[in-house]
Design an enzyme around this catalytic site. Structure first.
Site, PDB file in Angstrom:
ATOM      1  N   ASN A   1       1.209  -1.332  -0.296  1.00 40.03           N
ATOM      2  CA  ASN A   1      -0.019   0.171   0.247  1.00 40.03           C
ATOM      3  C   ASN A   1       1.276   1.207  -0.456  1.00 40.03           C
ATOM      4  OD1 ASN A   1       0.639   0.303   2.599  1.00 40.03           O
ATOM      5  ND2 ASN A   1      -0.521  -0.237   3.078  1.00 40.03           N
TER       6      ASN A   1
ATOM      7  N   GLY B   1       5.859   5.549   3.086  1.00 42.16           N
ATOM      8  CA  GLY B   1       5.544   4.191   3.491  1.00 42.16           C
ATOM      9  C   GLY B   1       5.318   3.553   4.900  1.00 42.16           C
TER      10      GLY B   1
ATOM     11  N   ASP C   1      -6.250  18.353  17.186  1.00 45.09           N
ATOM     12  CA  ASP C   1      -5.258  19.448  16.739  1.00 45.09           C
ATOM     13  C   ASP C   1      -5.695  21.253  16.628  1.00 45.09           C
ATOM     14  OD1 ASP C   1      -2.852  19.814  14.706  1.00 45.09           O
ATOM     15  OD2 ASP C   1      -4.653  21.071  13.801  1.00 45.09           O
TER      16      ASP C   1
ATOM     17  N   GLU D   1      -5.210  20.872  21.827  1.00 45.06           N
ATOM     18  CA  GLU D   1      -3.450  21.376  21.720  1.00 45.06           C
ATOM     19  C   GLU D   1      -3.727  23.195  21.351  1.00 45.06           C
ATOM     20  OE1 GLU D   1      -0.207  21.993  17.948  1.00 45.06           O
ATOM     21  OE2 GLU D   1      -2.138  22.069  17.262  1.00 45.06           O
TER      22      GLU D   1
END
Length: 618
Positions: free
Chosen positions: A139, A159, A330, A359
């Site tokens: 993938n 990857g 986030d 955050e």
């Protein structure tokens, strides 16, 4: 969702773009027995608003309202699922037979609502999945995705994937990790720089280069088998510019500043203090909250009720689907603050023992504490956010170890940071850390000094709060001299083919890396069972002779910590600490495993941290 987009047709300058795609339903399912039993289903299909949609009779479920917007390609179905409803499949029928669809109602896992979120007993291990371990080479590149693997480029995809994290679970368990925080694994179908995960193009789908929804769920299951919880990194403020919403907005006000980015005019100001500032102009507040980060990350308008509901449901859906133990949010304060109150409240009502950390990147505790649950704010703002991140302490630890000692430099910076704890309603529920994916690594910031790095990590793993550690800190990963995020998010040794060093096995590691690994493992595994580090009171003392000393005190255990910055061994008189040290007490040194009787002095090795354990319950 992006896989459903087939092609853009001719667009008129004065009309909405016409798009051809298969019907899309979000969320794809819900559960019976939820506290949130009234939900809104978003249906996306060409001219769907021109059709009549009805719910086939289903005991305990009612279709309350069908909402159409200024975009004929969307309808929103508001349904209530009562306690009488059983698990099964709802059937929605439209005036166009081809647009009929099913909506599963699932049975909840036992005790799902009472799940335990991460706590001060935990250590969260932060991973950039693309840079951690490549568990599935198949993938690395996916034809349907705009960006292919490019391991040789700093900002490219390398990857790493979910399978790589699954393969590493025994290693993480042995290290002492109890929670995993993965940067976003949801689809980021962007043409470049997509590996970081914060430009989401489908809020309900794992990126196929990372794996699949089912594999993410498998990670959660297998992690729990190792005693490790799973924390999801969620983005509420913005999304990726390749999302369907950019060219086919559900409502005209779905995206801030009319969905257009104008450099210099509607970029966010990053002036986070405007939210708390009683003198701030409405203009400045809007520039901060509504402004875009960059053109490729459009800013969401959470004041739009349908979008607000979408984001609330999305969070609850992932918690239930993947059996999460926490959420990290986030850029927390950049979203609309009224929405944030509703969002956190809905989640905590559904899961009373859950945990969410926001955050708020500021070294000012007055601003950070504003967001924590239980804070009585001057403007009357009420938050349900349990935890915030302690950027103040992170900055202070780095400064303290890099500065010479004086009355206003060195260890006193740490004392001053912790002295601000009076601003927080719950100091045990603050997240402490030495670094993260957005800043230089702690080993880099401390000049590649192993002794300083060990002291920094010992402090942050023994002070109050919830500990978070960035992947690779245990083997001294380093981004010297670069500040590039691609170097900060360096490949984990042993996670990729062709590497000469392997942190998973210890093969090829330097002596210093092995020493650091052993130090971290000792600290993390001690945290797992230490009542003092979990709930113990923090008592610290003004620095003396270049030494910062403190204690964590619980009924069962007292932990004494000494941070010695001197370049020579020091015999330290500790009579000033008698309020936390019973006389003639035996203590176990965490690192040397030696037992000593504590008198009036203690020997402190040069440039080191000493941790002494006194079990008072015996």
């Amino acid at each position: 969702m992006m896989q459903l987009l087939k092609k853009l047709l001719l667009v008129s300058a004065c009309t909405l773009p016409t798009i051809s795609y298969a019907i899309d339903v979000e969320p794809a399912n819900w559960w019976v027995g939820m506290n949130k039993n009234t939900i809104t289903i978003m249906v996306h299909e060409q001219n769907i608003a021109n059709e009549q949609i009805k719910l086939a009779k289903y005991n305990g479920v009612k279709l309350n309202k069908v909402t159409r917007t200024d975009n004929p390609n969307y309808v929103f179905l508001n349904i209530t699922i009562t306690d009488a409803a059983k698990a099964g499949t709802l059937e929605f029928n439209s005036s166009e037979t081809s647009n009929n669809f099913e909506f599963p109602l699932l049975k909840r896992d036992k005790n799902s609502a009472q799940r335990q979120g991460f706590t001060s007993a935990d250590t969260l291990y932060l991973i950039n999945p693309d840079r951690f371990a490549n568990g599935d080479k198949q993938n690395d590149s996916v034809p349907s995705m705009l960006e292919a693997a490019d391991p040789s480029t700093k900002g490219g995809r390398h990857g790493g994937d979910i399978q790589g994290v699954i393969n590493a679970l025994p290693y993480l368990n042995n290290l002492g990790v109890t929670q995993l925080w993965l940067t976003p694994v949801l689809e980021n179908n962007m043409p470049n720089y997509s590996y970081h995960g914060y430009a989401i193009t489908d809020f309900y789908k794992v990126d196929p280069r990372m794996g699949s929804n089912q594999l993410y769920k498998t990670l959660s299951v297998k992690a729990k088998e190792q005693g490790i919880g799973l924390v999801m990194d969620m983005v509420l403020n913005h999304f990726g510019s390749e999302h369907t919403w950019v060219n086919d907005k559900p409502t005209k006000d779905w995206i801030n500043f009319n969905g257009e980015f104008k450099k210099g005019k509607n970029a966010t100001s990053h002036a986070r203090q405007t939210i708390q500032d009683p003198h701030a102009s409405e203009y400045d507040k809007r520039q901060f909250n509504d402004g875009w980060f960059v053109e490729t990350m459009p800013d969401l308008n959470q004041r739009q009720p349908l979008l607000s509901e979408y984001l609330i449901q999305n969070a609850i859906w992932w918690i239930e689907y993947a059996d999460l133990s926490g959420i990290r949010v986030d850029t927390y304060s950049y979203s609309d603050k009224a929405f944030l109150s509703d969002w956190t409240k809905a989640i905590m009502q559904e899961y009373p023992n859950f945990n969410i950390v926001g955050e708020e990147w500021t070294s000012n505790p007055a601003i950070a504490s504003y967001w924590q649950r239980g804070k009585h704010n001057q403007d009357g703002y009420t938050s349900s956010l349990p935890s915030v991140m302690d950027f103040s302490l992170q900055e202070s630890v780095i400064q303290a170890l890099n500065e010479e000692e004086s009355w206003n430099t060195g260890w006193v910076k740490v004392c001053e940071s912790l002295a601000n704890d009076f601003l927080y309603p719950d100091t045990n529920n603050i997240m402490v850390f030495a670094d993260n994916h957005d800043m230089s690594r702690v080993y880099t910031e401390l000049g590649q000094d192993v002794a300083k790095t060990k002291m920094a990590m010992t402090l942050l793993l023994t002070t109050r709060g919830i500990a978070q550690m960035y992947y690779g800190t245990e083997v001294l990963l380093d981004n010297t001299p670069s500040k590039d995020h691609g170097d900060i998010r360096i490949d984990f040794p042993g996670g990729f083919k062709g590497q000469t060093r392997n942190a998973f096995t210890g093969e090829g590691l330097t002596k210093q890396q092995k020493v650091m690994h052993n130090t971290i493992s000792t600290l993390l595994n001690f945290r797992k069972s230490s009542p003092a580090l979990d709930k113990g009171k923090l008592v610290h003392f003004t620095p003396q002779q270049g030494v910062y000393s403190y204690a964590r005190v619980s009924d069962e255990q007292t932990v004494l910590v000494f941070m010695n910055k001197n370049t020579k061994e020091l015999t330290k008189n500790i009579e000033y600490m008698q309020e936390v040290i019973p006389k003639n007490t035996k203590a176990l040194n965490l690192f040397t495993h030696k037992i000593q009787v504590l008198g009036n002095t203690v020997a402190l090795p040069a440039m080191s941290a000493t941790v002494l354990i006194i079990n008072t319950s015996q």
